[in-house]
Design an enzyme around this catalytic site. Structure first.
Site, PDB file in Angstrom:
ATOM      1  N   ASP A 270       0.832  -1.196   0.000  1.00  0.00           N
ATOM      2  CA  ASP A 270       0.000   0.000   0.000  1.00  0.00           C
ATOM      3  C   ASP A 270       0.876   1.259   0.000  1.00  0.00           C
ATOM      4  OD1 ASP A 270      -2.481   1.267   0.070  1.00  0.00           O
ATOM      5  OD2 ASP A 270      -2.484   1.391   2.262  1.00  0.00           O
ATOM      6  N   HIS A 271       0.521   2.216  -0.856  1.00  0.00           N
ATOM      7  CA  HIS A 271       1.202   3.519  -0.897  1.00  0.00           C
ATOM      8  C   HIS A 271       2.721   3.448  -1.021  1.00  0.00           C
ATOM      9  CE1 HIS A 271      -2.256   6.102  -0.395  1.00  0.00           C
ATOM     10  NE2 HIS A 271      -2.722   5.272   0.510  1.00  0.00           N
TER      11      HIS A 271
ATOM     12  N   ASP B 272       1.874   5.193  -5.554  1.00  0.00           N
ATOM     13  CA  ASP B 272       1.165   6.442  -5.274  1.00  0.00           C
ATOM     14  C   ASP B 272       2.025   7.641  -5.651  1.00  0.00           C
ATOM     15  OD1 ASP B 272      -0.251   8.582  -4.352  1.00  0.00           O
ATOM     16  OD2 ASP B 272      -0.284   7.970  -2.254  1.00  0.00           O
TER      17      ASP B 272
ATOM     18  N   GLY C  30      -9.436   5.334   2.490  1.00  0.00           N
ATOM     19  CA  GLY C  30     -10.059   6.109   3.560  1.00  0.00           C
ATOM     20  C   GLY C  30     -11.475   5.647   3.832  1.00  0.00           C
TER      21      GLY C  30
HETATM   22 ZN   LIG Z   1      -4.623   5.141   1.055  1.00  0.00          ZN
END
Ligand SMILES: [Zn+2]
Length: 274
Positions: free
Chosen positions: A80-81, A102, A204
């Protein structure tokens, strides 16, 4: 059952109008709770590990792969990210089946250039790539001012030029704990869903509200990241636990995290889809 790519889980979700939950993982407890929840619900699951969350991603990937191969449901492992080219390369080398690149705070052309070079390598290795266009802000950081909703025409061009497999879109959610009431722009979601052909991702998810999230899953979102809610459920269970030894609190964390995750699997419609 299987350790799979995120791309194949999301294609099925896109066709079936449901979303696969991607819970934030940190360690063996959160990993086991996530996979056990998926088995309980007969649901696919995407293990989300931020590149900063674990000191040894090779070990984490081996552990995840082992548990996934023994599980009765499909499991994908996503970085993630990832913020640097090197993060994605290390994740691919470690055995992750997906990476999120990202570059959402960069200008459009630079975002395309940076993500395209990761797509090239990842696809050669059979790894799914997620990217973000527009910017989902963080409630606890100053970059809330950098929040920017995704523009459908740009999203279409972005997906075509980069070749990403799925796209995180900014339609009103934020990372972390909301200050104020979340407002999801469903008209924008519909436009994005009709303009972009790859599965859409929502970051989110925590605190966004059950009605908003269930509707988003039915109307075009195929993956939702949940971090804050599952972690807080675990923390609250530990704080309210009565135990004799400190390490006895860990099962409380596991149970509460797992239960909260199961709730989201039902809400997102992925229950029974494995
Ligand atoms: Zn995120």
């Amino acid at each position: 059952m299987s350790f799979v790519t995120m791309g194949e889980l999301l294609k099925k979700a896109q066709e079936g109008h449901y979303a696969v939950v991607a819970p934030s993982n940190k360690d063996e407890i959160t990993l086991r709770a996530s996979i056990d929840a998926a088995e309980e619900m007969h649901s696919p699951v995407i293990i989300n590990l931020n590149y900063k969350a674990h000191p040894d991603i090779r070990f984490f990937a081996r552990m995840c792969r082992d548990l996934a191969l023994e599980a009765s449901v499909p499991v994908a492992l996503n970085q993630d990210h990832g913020a640097e080219y090197e993060h994605a390369m290390r994740a691919i080398q470690a055995g992750f089946t997906a990476v999120m690149a990202d570059r959402s705070t960069l200008p459009f052309e630079e975002n395309i250039a940076k993500v395209s070079e990761i797509v090239k390598v990842a696809h050669a290795c059979g790894v799914t790539v997620e990217a973000e266009l527009g910017h989902v802000g963080y409630s606890d950081k100053d970059d809330m001012k950098e929040r920017a909703l995704t523009v459908p025409s740009e999203a279409k061009e972005y997906v075509e030029r980069t070749g990403v497999d799925c796209l995180a879109v900014a339609i009103g959610t934020v990372h972390g704990v909301y200050k104020g009431t979340p407002h999801i722009d469903f008209d924008l979601l519909h436009e994005l869903r009709d303009t972009v052909n790859v599965p859409l991702v929502l970051h989110g998810g925590s605190g966004t509200g059950e009605d908003n999230l269930a509707r988003a899953c039915r109307e075009g979102i195929c993956k939702i990241n949940i971090g804050t809610d599952v972690m807080q459920a675990g923390r609250d269970a530990v704080l309210h636990s009565v135990v004799h030894a400190p390490h006895d609190t860990l099962p409380f964390f596991y149970e509460a995290y797992k239960k909260e995750l199961e709730r989201y699997m039902v809400l997102f419609g992925s229950k029974g889809k494995a």
